[in-house]
Write a protein that holds these residues in place. Structure first.
Motif, PDB file in Angstrom:
ATOM      1  N   THR A 146      45.947  32.343  77.641  1.00 51.70           N
ATOM      2  CA  THR A 146      45.939  32.493  76.188  1.00 51.70           C
ATOM      3  C   THR A 146      46.011  31.119  75.535  1.00 51.70           C
ATOM      4  OG1 THR A 146      47.057  34.625  76.378  1.00 51.70           O
ATOM      5  CG2 THR A 146      47.111  33.544  74.222  1.00 51.70           C
ATOM      6  N   ALA A 147      45.114  30.863  74.635  1.00 53.82           N
ATOM      7  CA  ALA A 147      45.097  29.597  73.907  1.00 53.82           C
ATOM      8  C   ALA A 147      44.859  29.884  72.428  1.00 53.82           C
ATOM      9  CB  ALA A 147      43.990  28.686  74.449  1.00 53.82           C
ATOM     10  N   GLU A 148      45.035  28.871  71.600  1.00 54.39           N
ATOM     11  CA  GLU A 148      44.778  29.052  70.171  1.00 54.39           C
ATOM     12  C   GLU A 148      43.315  29.463  69.976  1.00 54.39           C
ATOM     13  OE1 GLU A 148      45.273  26.594  65.955  1.00 54.39           O
ATOM     14  OE2 GLU A 148      45.869  25.683  67.862  1.00 54.39           O
ATOM     15  N   GLY A 149      43.137  30.545  69.292  1.00 55.19           N
ATOM     16  CA  GLY A 149      41.785  31.036  69.059  1.00 55.19           C
ATOM     17  C   GLY A 149      41.324  32.069  70.064  1.00 55.19           C
ATOM     18  N   LYS A 151      41.281  33.653  74.370  1.00 53.55           N
ATOM     19  CA  LYS A 151      41.398  33.369  75.796  1.00 53.55           C
ATOM     20  C   LYS A 151      40.535  32.165  76.177  1.00 53.55           C
ATOM     21  CE  LYS A 151      44.019  36.934  76.862  1.00 53.55           C
ATOM     22  NZ  LYS A 151      45.386  36.792  77.407  1.00 53.55           N
ATOM     23  N   ARG A 152      41.039  31.370  77.130  1.00 50.35           N
ATOM     24  CA  ARG A 152      40.291  30.220  77.652  1.00 50.35           C
ATOM     25  C   ARG A 152      40.316  30.245  79.176  1.00 50.35           C
ATOM     26  NH1 ARG A 152      39.984  25.497  74.568  1.00 50.35           N
ATOM     27  NH2 ARG A 152      38.879  24.664  76.402  1.00 50.35           N
TER      28      ARG A 152
END
Length: 340
Positions: A146-149, A151-152
């Motif tokens: 989970t990342a800002e904006g 999923k990464r």
């Protein structure tokens, strides 16, 4: 035939700092004696387990040994964040030069997972999700986080040294579980009676052949309490004393919390020796016992629990030395002489 060690890391009667120093000396002795692997349990808020963080203890093991393989039996997976545990595994594998072996489970005592505000009814689901995340991350060298904006997908900063990942283990108690882990290609170890484990190991072998044909079997391990000495009656007395102290630690939490233990053990050594889950005696009798236990269960890997209860450092080292110098030698000699 290979030999390993299982260790609850139960405290016994010694101060904590002395306990850790002595247990690391004992692990060095396992390596000198020629054992293949060392497996350590994870427990919490109980004298049964002085490795509530197996990774911390095993990092010390990695620095005190050069050949011995080692790992948790098991990481209690519902108690970890998946990414944290994945990175610890990769660190240990790199730090040990690729000697790590890993196992995951949902926990032996529901009370322990409740301490972490985890619902025991959810642990199997959490365990399976954790296993999927870690094996995918180890195999692919990347994880979805989970990342800002949103999923990464990110690469692992520390990959495992062993590819695609360290060998996998499972503590087996049922034929259904044995079938599931055989399909996953795991090694197994059981601590139950021969009567309980034989159908598990039979199912494991059958599914392995069904899915992998003539590929070599992994380790099918049988775990037993072992004390070896020159005098049978004195050795039995030693084992009775030490096992009584171990059992106090084993039942500490279940007694304190007023709950049942998922995997019970009798309170006296003679009872657990009677059902085959323990041995105390001379090297000659120990060799016969190990041979019989392996043959009757269908196991191919013997796992001794040599350090337990209030056995002293000297008593434990003497038992390990006799087992390695005489019992292992007798068994390997017999294996060479056996017809093909």
């Amino acid at each position: 035939m290979d030999f390993g060690v299982f260790d609850h890391l139960d405290l016994g009667d010694r101060p904590h700092a002395q306990f850790y120093r002595e247990r690391l000396e004992i692990i060095e002795a396992y390596e000198r004696a020629g054992f293949a692997s060392y497996h350590v349990a994870e427990h919490h808020l109980t004298p049964l387990g002085m490795a509530p963080s197996p990774s911390v203890f095993l990092a010390a093991v990695a620095q005190r040994t050069q050949r011995l393989r080692f790992g948790p039996m098991v990481y209690v997976s519902p108690l970890y964040h998946p990414l944290r545990l994945l990175e610890e595994i990769c660190m240990l594998d790199q730090m040990s030069g690729g000697r790590l072996e890993i196992a995951f489970g949902r926990g032996a005592l529901p009370a322990e997972v409740r301490f972490f505000d985890v619902d025991p009814a959810q642990t199997e689901k959490m365990h399976q999700e954790m296993l999927g995340f870690i094996l995918e991350g180890l195999s692919e060298g990347a994880v979805t986080v989970t990342a800002e904006g949103g999923k990464r997908r990110l690469p692992l900063a520390i990959p495992p040294l062993q590819k695609p990942y360290p060998p996998l283990w499972y503590g087996v108690h049922s034929p259904e579980a044995a079938e599931r882990v055989a399909r996953r290609g795991m090694n197994v170890v059981g601590l139950d009676t021969v009567a309980e484990l034989r159908p598990c190991f039979e199912r494991f072998r059958a599914v392995w052949r069904e899915t992998r044909g003539e590929a070599p079997l992994p380790r099918i391990g049988l775990g037993r309490f072992i004390v070896v000495g020159k005098n049978a009656s004195e050795t039995r007395a030693l084992a009775r004393r030490a096992y009584r102290r171990w059992h106090e630690s084993f039942t500490y939490l279940s007694s304190l919390m007023g709950v049942g233990h998922r995997h019970s053990r009798p309170p006296e050594f003679d009872a657990i020796a009677e059902d085959g889950r323990a041995f105390a005696g001379t090297p000659e009798d120990a060799a016969e016992y190990v041979t019989r236990q392996l043959a009757e269960s269908g196991a191919n890997y013997f796992v001794g629990q040599f350090a337990f209860g209030n056995l002293s450092l000297e008593e434990t080292l003497r038992s390990i030395a006799l087992f390695s110098e005489e019992v292992m030698a007798m068994l390997k000699r017999a294996a060479r002489l056996a017809p093909a």
